[in-house]
Design a protein around this motif. Structure first.
Motif, PDB file in Angstrom:
ATOM      1  N   ALA A  33       0.833  -1.205   0.000  1.00 38.73           N
ATOM      2  CA  ALA A  33       0.000   0.000   0.000  1.00 38.73           C
ATOM      3  C   ALA A  33       0.866   1.253   0.000  1.00 38.73           C
ATOM      4  O   ALA A  33       0.536   2.241  -0.680  1.00 38.73           O
ATOM      5  CB  ALA A  33      -0.927  -0.009   1.205  1.00 38.73           C
ATOM      6  N   GLN A  34       1.972   1.220   0.729  1.00 37.93           N
ATOM      7  CA  GLN A  34       2.872   2.376   0.752  1.00 37.93           C
ATOM      8  C   GLN A  34       3.471   2.622  -0.631  1.00 37.93           C
ATOM      9  O   GLN A  34       3.589   3.773  -1.073  1.00 37.93           O
ATOM     10  CB  GLN A  34       3.983   2.168   1.789  1.00 37.93           C
ATOM     11  N   GLN A  35       3.825   1.550  -1.337  1.00 39.14           N
ATOM     12  CA  GLN A  35       4.339   1.703  -2.697  1.00 39.14           C
ATOM     13  C   GLN A  35       3.285   2.302  -3.614  1.00 39.14           C
ATOM     14  O   GLN A  35       3.586   3.161  -4.459  1.00 39.14           O
ATOM     15  CB  GLN A  35       4.810   0.359  -3.245  1.00 39.14           C
ATOM     16  N   GLN A  36       2.035   1.856  -3.455  1.00 36.22           N
ATOM     17  CA  GLN A  36       0.958   2.407  -4.271  1.00 36.22           C
ATOM     18  C   GLN A  36       0.755   3.891  -3.981  1.00 36.22           C
ATOM     19  O   GLN A  36       0.513   4.683  -4.895  1.00 36.22           O
ATOM     20  CB  GLN A  36      -0.338   1.640  -4.026  1.00 36.22           C
ATOM     21  N   VAL A  37       0.860   4.269  -2.704  1.00 30.94           N
ATOM     22  CA  VAL A  37       0.705   5.677  -2.339  1.00 30.94           C
ATOM     23  C   VAL A  37       1.811   6.505  -2.986  1.00 30.94           C
ATOM     24  O   VAL A  37       1.559   7.596  -3.519  1.00 30.94           O
ATOM     25  CB  VAL A  37       0.711   5.838  -0.797  1.00 30.94           C
ATOM     26  N   GLU A  38       3.037   5.979  -2.957  1.00 33.42           N
ATOM     27  CA  GLU A  38       4.148   6.710  -3.574  1.00 33.42           C
ATOM     28  C   GLU A  38       3.953   6.842  -5.085  1.00 33.42           C
ATOM     29  O   GLU A  38       4.212   7.904  -5.655  1.00 33.42           O
ATOM     30  CB  GLU A  38       5.462   6.000  -3.265  1.00 33.42           C
ATOM     31  N   GLU A  39       3.484   5.770  -5.734  1.00 33.15           N
ATOM     32  CA  GLU A  39       3.230   5.825  -7.171  1.00 33.15           C
ATOM     33  C   GLU A  39       2.134   6.823  -7.497  1.00 33.15           C
ATOM     34  O   GLU A  39       2.238   7.589  -8.472  1.00 33.15           O
ATOM     35  CB  GLU A  39       2.858   4.445  -7.700  1.00 33.15           C
ATOM     36  N   LEU A  40       1.077   6.837  -6.680  1.00 38.50           N
ATOM     37  CA  LEU A  40      -0.022   7.778  -6.925  1.00 38.50           C
ATOM     38  C   LEU A  40       0.413   9.221  -6.670  1.00 38.50           C
ATOM     39  O   LEU A  40      -0.029  10.137  -7.372  1.00 38.50           O
ATOM     40  CB  LEU A  40      -1.224   7.413  -6.060  1.00 38.50           C
ATOM     41  N   ALA A  41       1.275   9.422  -5.688  1.00 39.22           N
ATOM     42  CA  ALA A  41       1.775  10.780  -5.443  1.00 39.22           C
ATOM     43  C   ALA A  41       2.618  11.245  -6.623  1.00 39.22           C
ATOM     44  O   ALA A  41       2.521  12.410  -7.049  1.00 39.22           O
ATOM     45  CB  ALA A  41       2.592  10.805  -4.152  1.00 39.22           C
ATOM     46  N   LEU A  42       3.430  10.340  -7.174  1.00 39.12           N
ATOM     47  CA  LEU A  42       4.226  10.681  -8.350  1.00 39.12           C
ATOM     48  C   LEU A  42       3.323  10.986  -9.542  1.00 39.12           C
ATOM     49  O   LEU A  42       3.551  11.943 -10.291  1.00 39.12           O
ATOM     50  CB  LEU A  42       5.185   9.541  -8.683  1.00 39.12           C
ATOM     51  N   ARG A  43       2.272  10.199  -9.711  1.00 37.93           N
ATOM     52  CA  ARG A  43       1.333  10.423 -10.811  1.00 37.93           C
ATOM     53  C   ARG A  43       0.618  11.767 -10.650  1.00 37.93           C
ATOM     54  O   ARG A  43       0.416  12.499 -11.620  1.00 37.93           O
ATOM     55  CB  ARG A  43       0.326   9.287 -10.864  1.00 37.93           C
ATOM     56  N   LYS A  44       0.243  12.071  -9.404  1.00 42.55           N
ATOM     57  CA  LYS A  44      -0.419  13.359  -9.141  1.00 42.55           C
ATOM     58  C   LYS A  44       0.514  14.509  -9.483  1.00 42.55           C
ATOM     59  O   LYS A  44       0.094  15.509 -10.080  1.00 42.55           O
ATOM     60  CB  LYS A  44      -0.816  13.438  -7.665  1.00 42.55           C
ATOM     61  N   GLN A  45       1.781  14.354  -9.138  1.00 42.51           N
ATOM     62  CA  GLN A  45       2.752  15.390  -9.458  1.00 42.51           C
ATOM     63  C   GLN A  45       2.902  15.553 -10.974  1.00 42.51           C
ATOM     64  O   GLN A  45       2.951  16.668 -11.484  1.00 42.51           O
ATOM     65  CB  GLN A  45       4.097  15.038  -8.833  1.00 42.51           C
ATOM     66  N   ARG A  46       2.943  14.414 -11.691  1.00 42.27           N
ATOM     67  CA  ARG A  46       3.064  14.490 -13.153  1.00 42.27           C
ATOM     68  C   ARG A  46       1.826  15.116 -13.773  1.00 42.27           C
ATOM     69  O   ARG A  46       1.924  15.863 -14.755  1.00 42.27           O
ATOM     70  CB  ARG A  46       3.283  13.100 -13.737  1.00 42.27           C
ATOM     71  N   LEU A  47       0.641  14.792 -13.231  1.00 38.88           N
ATOM     72  CA  LEU A  47      -0.588  15.348 -13.800  1.00 38.88           C
ATOM     73  C   LEU A  47      -0.700  16.847 -13.554  1.00 38.88           C
ATOM     74  O   LEU A  47      -1.473  17.532 -14.224  1.00 38.88           O
ATOM     75  CB  LEU A  47      -1.812  14.619 -13.235  1.00 38.88           C
ATOM     76  N   GLY A  48       0.044  17.348 -12.623  1.00 29.25           N
ATOM     77  CA  GLY A  48       0.070  18.792 -12.397  1.00 29.25           C
ATOM     78  C   GLY A  48       0.952  19.518 -13.398  1.00 29.25           C
ATOM     79  O   GLY A  48       0.875  20.741 -13.522  1.00 29.25           O
ATOM     80  N   ASP A  49       1.774  18.783 -14.135  1.00 29.55           N
ATOM     81  CA  ASP A  49       2.681  19.381 -15.124  1.00 29.55           C
ATOM     82  C   ASP A  49       1.952  19.507 -16.458  1.00 29.55           C
ATOM     83  O   ASP A  49       1.452  18.536 -17.011  1.00 29.55           O
ATOM     84  CB  ASP A  49       3.918  18.484 -15.272  1.00 29.55           C
ATOM     85  N   GLU A  50       1.899  20.728 -16.991  1.00 36.38           N
ATOM     86  CA  GLU A  50       1.148  20.983 -18.224  1.00 36.38           C
ATOM     87  C   GLU A  50       1.780  20.299 -19.431  1.00 36.38           C
ATOM     88  O   GLU A  50       1.071  19.799 -20.316  1.00 36.38           O
ATOM     89  CB  GLU A  50       1.054  22.488 -18.466  1.00 36.38           C
ATOM     90  N   SER A  51       3.093  20.229 -19.482  1.00 36.73           N
ATOM     91  CA  SER A  51       3.749  19.589 -20.629  1.00 36.73           C
ATOM     92  C   SER A  51       3.445  18.076 -20.651  1.00 36.73           C
ATOM     93  O   SER A  51       3.284  17.498 -21.731  1.00 36.73           O
ATOM     94  CB  SER A  51       5.256  19.832 -20.590  1.00 36.73           C
ATOM     95  N   TYR A  52       3.331  17.471 -19.498  1.00 40.68           N
ATOM     96  CA  TYR A  52       2.974  16.047 -19.438  1.00 40.68           C
ATOM     97  C   TYR A  52       1.552  15.836 -19.955  1.00 40.68           C
ATOM     98  O   TYR A  52       1.284  14.894 -20.690  1.00 40.68           O
ATOM     99  CB  TYR A  52       3.117  15.528 -18.012  1.00 40.68           C
ATOM    100  N   ILE A  53       0.655  16.728 -19.569  1.00 42.33           N
ATOM    101  CA  ILE A  53      -0.746  16.616 -20.017  1.00 42.33           C
ATOM    102  C   ILE A  53      -0.820  16.736 -21.536  1.00 42.33           C
ATOM    103  O   ILE A  53      -1.515  15.960 -22.200  1.00 42.33           O
ATOM    104  CB  ILE A  53      -1.613  17.708 -19.353  1.00 42.33           C
ATOM    105  N   LYS A  54      -0.093  17.697 -22.111  1.00 43.95           N
ATOM    106  CA  LYS A  54      -0.103  17.865 -23.568  1.00 43.95           C
ATOM    107  C   LYS A  54       0.467  16.636 -24.267  1.00 43.95           C
ATOM    108  O   LYS A  54      -0.072  16.164 -25.266  1.00 43.95           O
ATOM    109  CB  LYS A  54       0.702  19.101 -23.960  1.00 43.95           C
ATOM    110  N   ARG A  55       1.555  16.119 -23.734  1.00 42.48           N
ATOM    111  CA  ARG A  55       2.192  14.942 -24.337  1.00 42.48           C
ATOM    112  C   ARG A  55       1.262  13.730 -24.293  1.00 42.48           C
ATOM    113  O   ARG A  55       1.116  13.007 -25.277  1.00 42.48           O
ATOM    114  CB  ARG A  55       3.505  14.654 -23.597  1.00 42.48           C
ATOM    115  N   GLU A  56       0.585  13.536 -23.177  1.00 44.38           N
ATOM    116  CA  GLU A  56      -0.346  12.403 -23.059  1.00 44.38           C
ATOM    117  C   GLU A  56      -1.579  12.597 -23.937  1.00 44.38           C
ATOM    118  O   GLU A  56      -2.115  11.634 -24.485  1.00 44.38           O
ATOM    119  CB  GLU A  56      -0.756  12.197 -21.600  1.00 44.38           C
ATOM    120  N   ALA A  57      -2.051  13.838 -24.082  1.00 44.55           N
ATOM    121  CA  ALA A  57      -3.205  14.099 -24.955  1.00 44.55           C
ATOM    122  C   ALA A  57      -2.847  13.784 -26.400  1.00 44.55           C
ATOM    123  O   ALA A  57      -3.663  13.214 -27.132  1.00 44.55           O
ATOM    124  CB  ALA A  57      -3.653  15.547 -24.812  1.00 44.55           C
ATOM    125  N   ARG A  58      -1.651  14.114 -26.804  1.00 45.39           N
ATOM    126  CA  ARG A  58      -1.221  13.782 -28.164  1.00 45.39           C
ATOM    127  C   ARG A  58      -1.084  12.273 -28.340  1.00 45.39           C
ATOM    128  O   ARG A  58      -1.522  11.722 -29.339  1.00 45.39           O
ATOM    129  CB  ARG A  58       0.128  14.429 -28.472  1.00 45.39           C
TER     130      ARG A  58
END
Length: 144
Positions: free
Chosen positions: A68-93
């Motif tokens: 569960a701790q590993q999942q929390v760390e992965e989700l925190a990393l994902r949340k951080q990436r989703l806050g980055d606008e360049s990541y959102i644009k890259r994933e949308a493309r």
């Protein structure tokens, strides 16, 4: 005295020697000790079994906690990436095939360069949908 037997004393038949009485007394003590030891072992068996089961459960819960701790760390990393606008644009493309305004985007549907017509051999190799197979079996049953 050559004719006398030393050390032999005649005893009545109902009397036992001192060693035999001690052996029977020791045997009863051993039996009581064995019963007490069995009672102690039986009284400790259930708590020991519960202790082992609880230790196993604790180990399993610690493993679940690590996962569960590993999942929390992965989700925190994902949340951080989703806050980055360049990541959102890259994933949308990449995922949604979005294009930026003013860009020309092309989507290649068939890598073989086909004109959109399906190959009849490829169509015959496919299995029909489940409902078509079901309807055929109902028609075949009706014919019989």
């Amino acid at each position: 005295m050559p004719g006398s037997v030393e050390g032999k004393v005649s005893r009545p038949a109902d009397e036992r020697p001192a060693g035999a009485a001690a052996r029977s007394h020791l045997t009863s003590r051993a039996a009581i000790l064995a019963i007490v030891m069995c009672a102690i072992a039986l009284s400790l068996a259930y708590p020991v079994r519960e202790y082992v089961a609880q230790r196993r459960e604790i180990a399993e819960l610690r493993h679940q906690e690590r996962v569960a701790q590993q999942q929390v760390e992965e989700l925190a990393l994902r949340k951080q990436r989703l806050g980055d606008e360049s990541y959102i644009k890259r994933e949308a493309r990449r995922r949604l095939h979005y294009c930026m305004p003013g860009e020309k985007c092309y989507v290649v549907l068939d890598g073989n360069g086909a004109t959109g017509k399906q190959d009849p051999q490829a169509a015959s190799g496919r299995t029909p949908p489940w409902y078509a197979t079901l309807w055929r079996s109902v028609e075949a049953a009706d014919r019989r």
